[in-house]
Design an enzyme around this catalytic site. Sequence first.
Site, PDB file in Angstrom:
ATOM      1  N   SER A  85       0.402  -1.277  -0.052  1.00 32.88           N
ATOM      2  CA  SER A  85      -0.053   0.095   0.030  1.00 32.88           C
ATOM      3  C   SER A  85       0.817   1.381   0.126  1.00 32.88           C
ATOM      4  CB  SER A  85      -1.237   0.216   1.183  1.00 32.88           C
ATOM      5  OG  SER A  85      -2.065   0.860   0.968  1.00 32.88           O
ATOM      6  N   ASP A 173      -1.888  14.509  12.556  1.00 33.11           N
ATOM      7  CA  ASP A 173      -1.692  16.048  12.156  1.00 33.11           C
ATOM      8  C   ASP A 173      -0.818  15.808  10.939  1.00 33.11           C
ATOM      9  OD1 ASP A 173      -2.732  16.838  14.246  1.00 33.11           O
ATOM     10  OD2 ASP A 173      -1.870  17.943  15.981  1.00 33.11           O
ATOM     11  N   HIS A 232      -7.450  -6.625   0.175  1.00 30.67           N
ATOM     12  CA  HIS A 232      -6.377  -4.890   0.261  1.00 30.67           C
ATOM     13  C   HIS A 232      -5.172  -5.556   1.551  1.00 30.67           C
ATOM     14  CE1 HIS A 232      -4.125  -1.854  -0.411  1.00 30.67           C
ATOM     15  NE2 HIS A 232      -4.456  -1.145   0.625  1.00 30.67           N
TER      16      HIS A 232
END
Length: 252
Positions: A85, A173, A232
Amino acid sequence: MLATYSIGEPNGRPPILIAHGLYGSARNWGVIAKRLSDTRQVVTVDMRNHGQSDHVAPHDYPAMAGDLAEVIEGLGGPVDVVGHSMGGKAAMVLALEHVDLVRKLIVADIAPVTYSHTQQGMIDAMRAVDLSVVETRGDADRQLANFVEDQGVRAFLLQSLDVRGKVWRLNLDQLEADMDAIIGFPEVSGVFDGPVFMLSGAESDYVTHEHRPEIKRLFPAARFVKIPGAGHWVHAEKPREFEAACRAFLDA
């Protein structure tokens, strides 16, 4: 600097470097790394802004590829690289930008394209957990269940929770700020002519027939294999089959 974890002894054969996906860590790959280490050294890493690695900007693929290149240079390179991924995209950029550092490349269930699905929902879910009242992983799981239905996904996310420290080992963040870069793929010049194995889950839609021309443009020698019954998270859902496929390709 990336946190790295090595298993198996250097023995003259190229080491295997494993790069995990978004919200993951090196520990997700512990079982497969241990199995593959019977014939050579295997090195897993925590990607930047994950696990024990530094919280730094930016979180984009050229930066992640640069991190991996540093690790490989420290190993004396070149190596064989397995990336899943996000880690697969970083590994592809590594191969394209640092051709001399990669011998063989395995890309697990991802293509060098921009995807439309954001992963922001997972960040929102993790932020919604009130860590101040969490004393056990079960406490966090019960809160997370309000936002993430799939127990397997929750278990995966919770591997990145430091229960005692009451903090996520993810720079949420920075990952949020760079989400467009994460689901995208950078403009990269160059081609990687070496052996490439596109290893996908047959139940996944991350690598489609429409992606093949772009994959072949960048990686002319790419071969495509799908593991039946896997989605996946192909390495987690079918670990034995995944390991066997990797071993056959790497040892060929």
